[in-house]
Every structure is written in structure tokens, then in C-alpha cells.
Motif scaffolding. Sequence first.
Motif, PDB file in Angstrom:
ATOM      1  N   THR A  25       0.826  -1.208   0.000  1.00 56.39           N
ATOM      2  CA  THR A  25       0.000   0.000   0.000  1.00 56.39           C
ATOM      3  C   THR A  25       0.858   1.256   0.000  1.00 56.39           C
ATOM      4  OG1 THR A  25      -1.790  -1.140   1.175  1.00 56.39           O
ATOM      5  CG2 THR A  25      -1.776   1.266   1.275  1.00 56.39           C
ATOM      6  N   GLN A  26       1.932   1.227   0.761  1.00 56.38           N
ATOM      7  CA  GLN A  26       2.826   2.386   0.799  1.00 56.38           C
ATOM      8  C   GLN A  26       3.476   2.625  -0.564  1.00 56.38           C
ATOM      9  OE1 GLN A  26       5.342   1.186   4.064  1.00 56.38           O
ATOM     10  NE2 GLN A  26       4.262   2.502   5.517  1.00 56.38           N
ATOM     11  N   MET A  27       3.830   1.550  -1.257  1.00 54.80           N
ATOM     12  CA  MET A  27       4.405   1.690  -2.587  1.00 54.80           C
ATOM     13  C   MET A  27       3.405   2.329  -3.550  1.00 54.80           C
ATOM     14  SD  MET A  27       4.477   0.195  -5.880  1.00 54.80           S
ATOM     15  CE  MET A  27       4.119  -1.565  -5.784  1.00 54.80           C
ATOM     16  N   LEU A  28       2.142   1.880  -3.495  1.00 51.92           N
ATOM     17  CA  LEU A  28       1.118   2.442  -4.366  1.00 51.92           C
ATOM     18  C   LEU A  28       0.839   3.907  -4.018  1.00 51.92           C
ATOM     19  CD1 LEU A  28      -1.364  -0.577  -4.488  1.00 51.92           C
ATOM     20  CD2 LEU A  28       0.154   0.213  -6.319  1.00 51.92           C
ATOM     21  N   THR A  29       0.895   4.235  -2.740  1.00 50.89           N
ATOM     22  CA  THR A  29       0.722   5.629  -2.322  1.00 50.89           C
ATOM     23  C   THR A  29       1.837   6.500  -2.874  1.00 50.89           C
ATOM     24  OG1 THR A  29      -0.391   4.960  -0.270  1.00 50.89           O
ATOM     25  CG2 THR A  29       0.549   7.180  -0.340  1.00 50.89           C
ATOM     26  N   LEU A  92      10.892  -8.150  -3.197  1.00 51.41           N
ATOM     27  CA  LEU A  92      11.924  -7.704  -4.135  1.00 51.41           C
ATOM     28  C   LEU A  92      11.329  -6.791  -5.202  1.00 51.41           C
ATOM     29  CD1 LEU A  92      13.971 -11.000  -4.657  1.00 51.41           C
ATOM     30  CD2 LEU A  92      14.641  -8.986  -3.324  1.00 51.41           C
ATOM     31  N   SER A  93      10.153  -7.136  -5.679  1.00 49.72           N
ATOM     32  CA  SER A  93       9.487  -6.325  -6.697  1.00 49.72           C
ATOM     33  C   SER A  93       9.177  -4.930  -6.162  1.00 49.72           C
ATOM     34  CB  SER A  93       8.200  -7.011  -7.149  1.00 49.72           C
ATOM     35  OG  SER A  93       7.467  -6.185  -8.024  1.00 49.72           O
ATOM     36  N   ILE A  94       8.690  -4.853  -4.936  1.00 55.09           N
ATOM     37  CA  ILE A  94       8.381  -3.555  -4.337  1.00 55.09           C
ATOM     38  C   ILE A  94       9.645  -2.737  -4.141  1.00 55.09           C
ATOM     39  CG2 ILE A  94       7.590  -2.433  -2.209  1.00 55.09           C
ATOM     40  CD1 ILE A  94       5.478  -4.640  -1.985  1.00 55.09           C
ATOM     41  N   SER A  95      10.711  -3.377  -3.661  1.00 51.12           N
ATOM     42  CA  SER A  95      11.972  -2.671  -3.439  1.00 51.12           C
ATOM     43  C   SER A  95      12.511  -2.097  -4.745  1.00 51.12           C
ATOM     44  CB  SER A  95      12.994  -3.628  -2.823  1.00 51.12           C
ATOM     45  OG  SER A  95      14.224  -2.966  -2.583  1.00 51.12           O
ATOM     46  N   ARG A  96      12.457  -2.884  -5.809  1.00 50.58           N
ATOM     47  CA  ARG A  96      12.923  -2.402  -7.109  1.00 50.58           C
ATOM     48  C   ARG A  96      11.999  -1.307  -7.640  1.00 50.58           C
ATOM     49  NH1 ARG A  96      13.943  -8.421  -9.761  1.00 50.58           N
ATOM     50  NH2 ARG A  96      15.829  -8.953  -8.567  1.00 50.58           N
ATOM     51  N   SER A  97      10.704  -1.463  -7.409  1.00 44.15           N
ATOM     52  CA  SER A  97       9.723  -0.517  -7.952  1.00 44.15           C
ATOM     53  C   SER A  97       9.846   0.856  -7.306  1.00 44.15           C
ATOM     54  CB  SER A  97       8.305  -1.065  -7.774  1.00 44.15           C
ATOM     55  OG  SER A  97       8.122  -2.234  -8.543  1.00 44.15           O
ATOM     56  N   VAL A  98      10.052   0.891  -5.992  1.00 44.79           N
ATOM     57  CA  VAL A  98      10.153   2.208  -5.348  1.00 44.79           C
ATOM     58  C   VAL A  98      11.407   2.936  -5.816  1.00 44.79           C
ATOM     59  CG1 VAL A  98       8.776   1.586  -3.328  1.00 44.79           C
ATOM     60  CG2 VAL A  98      11.261   1.270  -3.258  1.00 44.79           C
ATOM     61  N   ALA A  99      12.450   2.183  -6.185  1.00 45.72           N
ATOM     62  CA  ALA A  99      13.652   2.819  -6.737  1.00 45.72           C
ATOM     63  C   ALA A  99      13.322   3.476  -8.078  1.00 45.72           C
ATOM     64  CB  ALA A  99      14.768   1.796  -6.898  1.00 45.72           C
ATOM     65  N   ASP A 145      -1.180   3.508 -15.318  1.00 48.63           N
ATOM     66  CA  ASP A 145      -1.573   2.136 -15.651  1.00 48.63           C
ATOM     67  C   ASP A 145      -0.758   1.114 -14.862  1.00 48.63           C
ATOM     68  OD1 ASP A 145      -3.505   3.002 -17.371  1.00 48.63           O
ATOM     69  OD2 ASP A 145      -2.377   2.589 -19.204  1.00 48.63           O
ATOM     70  N   MET A 146       0.517   1.429 -14.621  1.00 51.16           N
ATOM     71  CA  MET A 146       1.329   0.490 -13.848  1.00 51.16           C
ATOM     72  C   MET A 146       0.875   0.415 -12.395  1.00 51.16           C
ATOM     73  SD  MET A 146       3.153  -1.475 -15.415  1.00 51.16           S
ATOM     74  CE  MET A 146       3.483  -2.228 -13.822  1.00 51.16           C
ATOM     75  N   LEU A 147       0.421   1.522 -11.844  1.00 48.35           N
ATOM     76  CA  LEU A 147      -0.113   1.484 -10.482  1.00 48.35           C
ATOM     77  C   LEU A 147      -1.377   0.628 -10.445  1.00 48.35           C
ATOM     78  CD1 LEU A 147       0.374   5.231  -9.463  1.00 48.35           C
ATOM     79  CD2 LEU A 147       1.803   3.280  -8.843  1.00 48.35           C
ATOM     80  N   THR A 148      -2.201   0.762 -11.483  1.00 49.77           N
ATOM     81  CA  THR A 148      -3.398  -0.087 -11.584  1.00 49.77           C
ATOM     82  C   THR A 148      -3.002  -1.549 -11.743  1.00 49.77           C
ATOM     83  OG1 THR A 148      -4.649   1.720 -12.616  1.00 49.77           O
ATOM     84  CG2 THR A 148      -5.489  -0.517 -12.920  1.00 49.77           C
ATOM     85  N   ALA A 149      -1.993  -1.804 -12.576  1.00 53.61           N
ATOM     86  CA  ALA A 149      -1.544  -3.182 -12.795  1.00 53.61           C
ATOM     87  C   ALA A 149      -1.036  -3.802 -11.501  1.00 53.61           C
ATOM     88  CB  ALA A 149      -0.448  -3.208 -13.862  1.00 53.61           C
ATOM     89  N   PHE A 150      -0.293  -3.031 -10.713  1.00 55.32           N
ATOM     90  CA  PHE A 150       0.194  -3.545  -9.427  1.00 55.32           C
ATOM     91  C   PHE A 150      -0.963  -3.829  -8.483  1.00 55.32           C
ATOM     92  CE2 PHE A 150       4.596  -2.208 -10.366  1.00 55.32           C
ATOM     93  CZ  PHE A 150       5.288  -3.250  -9.759  1.00 55.32           C
ATOM     94  N   ALA A 151      -1.940  -2.957  -8.470  1.00 56.27           N
ATOM     95  CA  ALA A 151      -3.085  -3.145  -7.574  1.00 56.27           C
ATOM     96  C   ALA A 151      -3.877  -4.403  -7.934  1.00 56.27           C
ATOM     97  CB  ALA A 151      -3.989  -1.916  -7.612  1.00 56.27           C
ATOM     98  N   ARG A 152      -3.875  -4.762  -9.226  1.00 52.39           N
ATOM     99  CA  ARG A 152      -4.682  -5.894  -9.696  1.00 52.39           C
ATOM    100  C   ARG A 152      -3.848  -7.117 -10.084  1.00 52.39           C
ATOM    101  NH1 ARG A 152      -8.440  -2.492 -14.020  1.00 52.39           N
ATOM    102  NH2 ARG A 152      -9.474  -1.113 -12.512  1.00 52.39           N
ATOM    103  N   ASN A 153      -2.507  -7.001  -9.986  1.00 56.73           N
ATOM    104  CA  ASN A 153      -1.626  -8.052 -10.512  1.00 56.73           C
ATOM    105  C   ASN A 153      -1.966  -8.356 -11.965  1.00 56.73           C
ATOM    106  OD1 ASN A 153      -0.108  -8.356  -8.201  1.00 56.73           O
ATOM    107  ND2 ASN A 153      -1.361 -10.019  -7.382  1.00 56.73           N
TER     108      ASN A 153
END
Length: 254
Positions: A25-29, A92-99, A145-153
Amino acid sequence: MQYEEDSYSNHISHQFNEELEKIRTQMLTMGGIVERQVFDAIEALLTNDEEMAEQARLIDRQTNEMELAIDEQCTRTIALRQPTASDLRLILSISRSVADLERIGDEATRIAQQAIEMAESNSSTQHGFQEVRHIGEVVRTMVRDMLTAFARNDLELAYRVAKQDRKVDQEYRTAMRTLVTFMMEDVRSISSIMNVIWVLRSLERIGDHARNLAEHLIFQVSGTDVRHQSLKSIKQTVREETGGKGAGNDSEEE
């Protein structure tokens, strides 16, 4: 005794799932804040709004702090929980994504800085503004769209974002050729057009980072690392993961 052990195990599992959902959730925020920063920076440039540009520029500190906080949580969770399989891929995906989100924020900050400089110099150039508006809308949509994709996988949506990066690259190259021509025809325009060139360069990089986000999600869901792979390979991975239903019917060969 067995009941108590099962109850304790379920409690730990539930607690762990809550930790993962909180990080996600923090990543999406953070992503939502970055998306807004990109929009404000572009709009400030196009409307010559120095105040909006300054507000967009100042957001950079917030996104930097969010990246550090989320990454620290990811590191702590790995150390304490020792996750495996899909849970480890998620972290790992979240860590890479926030970067990548932080780097998108950096590029938005650069656009805001260019907007401030152009407003202060009373630049009247409109060369490249149509390209800035169009490419800016494309890359902002990619981030959203990527934020939507992450929210929905949603792997199919992630693939479409990755595919859009090629379009951004092509339009960026076309815009560069046009602006170089303008500078050659009128040397007095070089300074102001260079500001626009730097903006377009930042937009192109935002597209690159959005594609990276798509690759991170595909890795998270499928377990296949598709970084540095062609669109054709990414499409194949998505199709295999979605049972042949994903990634559309096109035939990229890149």
C-alpha cells in the motif's frame, strides 16, 4: 498443544500478510504522489506556472524519504521473516519498484526546474510544446496504468505499458530531429529550445522507468526475470502465465 501451535502459526502468518499488504500500500501511495508530480511539472511548463513548478519540485524530498522508508521495511522483513517464493518476489518487486518511482520523481523534478528557469527568463518559445504535451500524457498514463496493474496483478496491462515505451522512444527521436532543425534555422532559439530538449529527455526516461515497473510486476507474479528482454519474450512470458489469454494478438520482434 497442537491447537496452540496451529493458532500461533496462523497468528504469525496473518501478521506477516498484514506487513506485506502495508508495504504494498505504501508503494502504491508513493506511486500516486509521483504520478501527480509528473502531471504538475508538465502542466507548469506548458502554462508557464512558476508556483506550480516549485510545488512539483519540492515533492522530490517527500518521495526520497518514502523510498528510503519502504526499502528499509523491505530489508527488515526479509531479515526477520526470511520469506520464500511468491512472498520474497513481492518484496523484491516492491523494493525495485520504489527505486524506479523515485527516479521518475527525479525526472519530474528536472522538468519542474526547467519550467522555473523558462518562467524566470520569460521564454516565449513554443517549439516542442506540442510534443511535450503528447509524450507527457503518454508517460503519465504509463505510470498510472502500472499502479493499476500492481493493484490488480494485471500482467496484460503491464505488458501494454512495456509496449508503450517503444512508442515514446520513437516519438522522442522524431521530436529531437525537429527541434535540432529549428535551432539550425534560428540560432537565437537555441537556449530556449535546449530547455525543451531536456524536458523531452526526462519524459523519455520516465517511459523507461515505467517499463521497468512493468518488468518488476511480471517477475513478481510469474517468477520470470524479464529485465533486458525483448517485447516478444515478455509477451511470451505473459501469455504463459495467463494461459495464453494475455498480451494481445500483436507480433513485436524487438
